[in-house]
Design a protein around this motif. Structure first.
Motif, PDB file in Angstrom:
ATOM      1  N   MET A  67      10.978  10.148  -3.082  1.00 47.83           N
ATOM      2  CA  MET A  67      12.001   9.104  -3.125  1.00 47.83           C
ATOM      3  C   MET A  67      12.188   8.449  -1.766  1.00 47.83           C
ATOM      4  N   ALA A  68      12.043   9.222  -0.695  1.00 45.87           N
ATOM      5  CA  ALA A  68      12.233   8.667   0.649  1.00 45.87           C
ATOM      6  C   ALA A  68      11.238   7.542   0.932  1.00 45.87           C
ATOM      7  N   ILE A  69      10.028   7.646   0.383  1.00 44.17           N
ATOM      8  CA  ILE A  69       9.026   6.603   0.581  1.00 44.17           C
ATOM      9  C   ILE A  69       9.428   5.343  -0.170  1.00 44.17           C
ATOM     10  N   ARG A  70       9.928   5.499  -1.364  1.00 47.26           N
ATOM     11  CA  ARG A  70      10.374   4.337  -2.148  1.00 47.26           C
ATOM     12  C   ARG A  70      11.546   3.636  -1.457  1.00 47.26           C
ATOM     13  N   GLU A  71      12.439   4.419  -0.891  1.00 40.45           N
ATOM     14  CA  GLU A  71      13.571   3.839  -0.176  1.00 40.45           C
ATOM     15  C   GLU A  71      13.093   3.075   1.060  1.00 40.45           C
ATOM     16  N   LEU A  72      12.088   3.651   1.754  1.00 31.55           N
ATOM     17  CA  LEU A  72      11.520   2.990   2.927  1.00 31.55           C
ATOM     18  C   LEU A  72      10.852   1.676   2.528  1.00 31.55           C
ATOM     19  N   ALA A  73      10.124   1.705   1.421  1.00 36.18           N
ATOM     20  CA  ALA A  73       9.442   0.503   0.943  1.00 36.18           C
ATOM     21  C   ALA A  73      10.437  -0.599   0.605  1.00 36.18           C
ATOM     22  N   ASP A  74      11.563  -0.223   0.021  1.00 37.24           N
ATOM     23  CA  ASP A  74      12.572  -1.209  -0.358  1.00 37.24           C
ATOM     24  C   ASP A  74      13.164  -1.918   0.854  1.00 37.24           C
ATOM     25  N   THR A  75      13.216  -1.223   1.990  1.00 43.01           N
ATOM     26  CA  THR A  75      13.814  -1.810   3.193  1.00 43.01           C
ATOM     27  C   THR A  75      12.815  -2.594   4.032  1.00 43.01           C
ATOM     28  N   LEU A  76      11.509  -2.246   3.950  1.00 42.64           N
ATOM     29  CA  LEU A  76      10.510  -2.855   4.827  1.00 42.64           C
ATOM     30  C   LEU A  76       9.633  -3.894   4.138  1.00 42.64           C
ATOM     31  N   LEU A  77       9.495  -3.807   2.814  1.00 39.50           N
ATOM     32  CA  LEU A  77       8.582  -4.693   2.095  1.00 39.50           C
ATOM     33  C   LEU A  77       9.349  -5.716   1.257  1.00 39.50           C
ATOM     34  N   LYS A  78       8.706  -6.834   0.979  1.00 42.31           N
ATOM     35  CA  LYS A  78       9.310  -7.896   0.177  1.00 42.31           C
ATOM     36  C   LYS A  78       8.693  -7.914  -1.214  1.00 42.31           C
ATOM     37  N   SER A  79       9.478  -7.579  -2.211  1.00 44.15           N
ATOM     38  CA  SER A  79       9.034  -7.575  -3.615  1.00 44.15           C
ATOM     39  C   SER A  79       7.641  -6.959  -3.759  1.00 44.15           C
ATOM     40  N   PRO A  80       7.462  -5.722  -3.282  1.00 46.27           N
ATOM     41  CA  PRO A  80       6.119  -5.128  -3.297  1.00 46.27           C
ATOM     42  C   PRO A  80       5.621  -4.784  -4.695  1.00 46.27           C
ATOM     43  N   LYS A  81       4.314  -4.824  -4.836  1.00 44.55           N
ATOM     44  CA  LYS A  81       3.663  -4.338  -6.045  1.00 44.55           C
ATOM     45  C   LYS A  81       3.380  -2.856  -5.840  1.00 44.55           C
ATOM     46  N   TYR A  82       3.558  -2.065  -6.885  1.00 45.09           N
ATOM     47  CA  TYR A  82       3.292  -0.628  -6.801  1.00 45.09           C
ATOM     48  C   TYR A  82       1.998  -0.301  -7.536  1.00 45.09           C
ATOM     49  N   VAL A  83       1.114   0.420  -6.850  1.00 46.21           N
ATOM     50  CA  VAL A  83      -0.150   0.841  -7.451  1.00 46.21           C
ATOM     51  C   VAL A  83      -0.265   2.350  -7.309  1.00 46.21           C
ATOM     52  N   THR A  84      -0.392   3.030  -8.419  1.00 45.54           N
ATOM     53  CA  THR A  84      -0.538   4.488  -8.398  1.00 45.54           C
ATOM     54  C   THR A  84      -1.796   4.879  -9.155  1.00 45.54           C
ATOM     55  N   VAL A  85      -2.633   5.662  -8.499  1.00 49.97           N
ATOM     56  CA  VAL A  85      -3.878   6.124  -9.103  1.00 49.97           C
ATOM     57  C   VAL A  85      -3.945   7.634  -8.977  1.00 49.97           C
ATOM     58  N   SER A  86      -4.404   8.301 -10.019  1.00 49.74           N
ATOM     59  CA  SER A  86      -4.472   9.760 -10.031  1.00 49.74           C
ATOM     60  C   SER A  86      -3.124  10.324  -9.584  1.00 49.74           C
ATOM     61  N   PRO A  87      -2.135  10.317 -10.464  1.00 51.33           N
ATOM     62  CA  PRO A  87      -0.787  10.761 -10.099  1.00 51.33           C
ATOM     63  C   PRO A  87      -0.800  12.038  -9.280  1.00 51.33           C
ATOM     64  N   VAL A  88       0.164  12.149  -8.372  1.00 50.33           N
ATOM     65  CA  VAL A  88       0.188  13.284  -7.450  1.00 50.33           C
ATOM     66  C   VAL A  88       0.313  14.616  -8.168  1.00 50.33           C
ATOM     67  N   SER A  89       0.646  14.592  -9.444  1.00 52.04           N
ATOM     68  CA  SER A  89       0.780  15.851 -10.176  1.00 52.04           C
ATOM     69  C   SER A  89      -0.563  16.353 -10.700  1.00 52.04           C
ATOM     70  N   SER A  90      -1.595  15.525 -10.602  1.00 50.34           N
ATOM     71  CA  SER A  90      -2.882  15.902 -11.183  1.00 50.34           C
ATOM     72  C   SER A  90      -3.811  16.513 -10.149  1.00 50.34           C
ATOM     73  N   THR A  91      -4.600  17.469 -10.593  1.00 48.31           N
ATOM     74  CA  THR A  91      -5.631  18.058  -9.749  1.00 48.31           C
ATOM     75  C   THR A  91      -6.986  17.740 -10.370  1.00 48.31           C
ATOM     76  N   ALA A  92      -7.980  17.547  -9.528  1.00 53.15           N
ATOM     77  CA  ALA A  92      -9.295  17.147 -10.012  1.00 53.15           C
ATOM     78  C   ALA A  92      -9.901  18.222 -10.918  1.00 53.15           C
ATOM     79  N   GLU A  93     -10.543  17.775 -11.986  1.00 53.22           N
ATOM     80  CA  GLU A  93     -11.168  18.715 -12.921  1.00 53.22           C
ATOM     81  C   GLU A  93     -12.354  19.425 -12.291  1.00 53.22           C
TER      82      GLU A  93
END
Length: 440
Positions: free
Chosen positions: A192-218
């Protein structure tokens, strides 16, 4: 999608062909078009997925069109801020490879070394600057860095910059840049701290997430060993010697712990080295190069120092200490099993670390094989002792920032109490415990 379909300039395409790049990775495929459109972006992807190329390629493409073959004085047009020297060097090497057929110049600066050479190159002018926060602010204060003409600001490994206490430095750096900059934030985890940082430093940012952090490689085979703290080093040496392991990256919670593991392994003839923030830049580079060249069998690292380790075919990762943030586990074992190669991730879990292991299993939702038939299983006495220590640890406030406190430094001193008579059994237990400590 192919890189040709991205309509990149010919000089950049030629360099990508030299690197064997034909098809973008998922993070590159999603991030590059957004960056080429000039939009702010927050990118989240595991290690080894090509995050650096995801921002380096569109930046080089844009600056090549802007600067072209101009011979005017070069100014810093792109700034990449990253937490460690190893990462800065790695990113600098990538920019050099991708931009080798362009007229763009780049410079990597970091602390721990003389600033003379860095200042000399800054005076000549550079288009792209890769920097660690401390050295960047220092040279700016001295008047050697001007960011008034900046077009791109990249915050790489943002989660680690937060964990390392760089948040205030990052905010200072942002204030030095123009308001109309394009800002890109990349991270291996997205707390959440990263999202809060992004909200204060970036302007209407696009979010891109690949291989969610909960996943481990097969491609990564995971195993867990339940072992007491006293026997972790014994088990590590046992596995390395019996299985004849080589190319082993071991994660330690603390710098002091990493050094102790290395000392223990070296006593048994294992070629081991440690890499962490207390070592000089030249020493860290020497150790890393030795490991890559397979001259060093085992590399013991802390999480932050390991962010600069980029090895395509790393066969083994061992969690000597479990992390208290489950996403960190995913990031650690993501260093093996890359590019279709198989990898093995082994974890040691002591009694006080069981809550961390439960959190990891809950996040990853995978079945991890428990190895019971190893020489150093828990004894009843050790279970009781560590369970008692674990219960005491729960009374202390938890540190959920992503880094674990140095318990050796923070543990309160025991109050002096009148000596009590000890039973033969307790004296035997204490003697046994002391002998175990002397094993190393």
């Amino acid at each position: 999608m192919t890189f040709e379909e991205l309509s990149l300039n010919k000089s950049l395409q030629r360099a990508l062909i030299d690197q064997g790049y034909t098809t973008p990775t998922p993070i590159q495929e999603k991030a590059i078009p957004i960056i080429l459109k000039g939009e702010d972006l927050v990118g989240c992807a595991q290690t080894g997925t090509g995050k650096t190329a995801a921002f380096a390629i569109p930046i080089l493409n844009h600056l090549h069109h802007m600067v072209g073959s101009s011979k005017k004085a070069k100014k810093v047009r792109a700034l990449i801020v990253t937490p460690t020297r190893e990462l800065a060097i790695q990113i600098g090497e990538n920019f050099e490879q991708y931009g080798k057929y362009t007229n763009l110049t780049q410079l990597t600066i970091f602390g721990g070394v003389s600033q003379v050479t860095q200042v000399d190159q800054l005076k000549k002018g550079v288009d792209i600057l890769i920097a660690t926060p401390g050295r960047l602010l220092d040279l700016n204060k001295q008047g050697f860095i001007d960011l008034d003409d900046l077009h791109f600001l990249v915050l790489d490994e943002a989660d680690q910059m937060l964990d390392m206490g760089f948040i205030n430095d990052v905010k200072k750096i942002v204030k030095l840049t123009p308001d109309n900059r394009q800002t890109l934030l990349f991270s291996a985890t997205m707390p959440m701290a990263i999202r809060e940082l992004a909200d204060t430093l970036l302007k209407s940012p696009k979010y891109v997430t690949v291989s969610p952090v909960s996943s481990t490689a097969e491609t990564v085979k995971q195993k867990i060993y339940f072992v007491s703290k006293l026997n972790k080093r014994k088990l590590l040496y046992h596995l390395i010697s019996e299985e004849n392991l080589s190319g082993v990256l071991v994660f330690s919670r603390t710098k002091h712990g990493a050094d102790n593991v290395v000392k223990a392994l070296k006593k048994h003839g294992v070629k081991a080295e440690a890499i962490h923030g207390d070592k000089s830049q030249s020493a860290r580079q020497r150790v890393l190069e030795s490991f890559k060249a397979k001259e060093t069998t085992v590399l013991v690292a802390t999480d932050i120092a390991a962010r600069g380790i980029d090895i395509d075919q790393l066969p083994y990762v061992i969690n000597f200490d479990l992390p208290n943030v489950p996403e960190t586990y995913v990031h650690r074992i993501g260093r093996t099993g890359r590019a279709g190669h198989e990898g093995i991730a082994l974890s040691f879990c002591s009694a006080d670390e069981k809550p961390y292991w439960k959190d990891i299993l809950k996040l990853t939702n995978v079945h991890v094989k428990t190895v019971d038939n190893h020489p150093f299983p828990y004894t009843d006495e050790e279970l009781k002792e560590e369970a008692h220590s674990s219960a005491n640890a729960k009374k202390k406030p938890a540190n959920r920032s992503g880094s674990r406190p140095n318990t050796a430094a923070t543990e309160p001193k025991a109050e002096k109490k009148p000596a009590a008579k000890s039973s033969p059994k307790s004296r035997k237990s204490a003697s046994s415990k002391e002998n175990k400590k002397r094993w190393y």
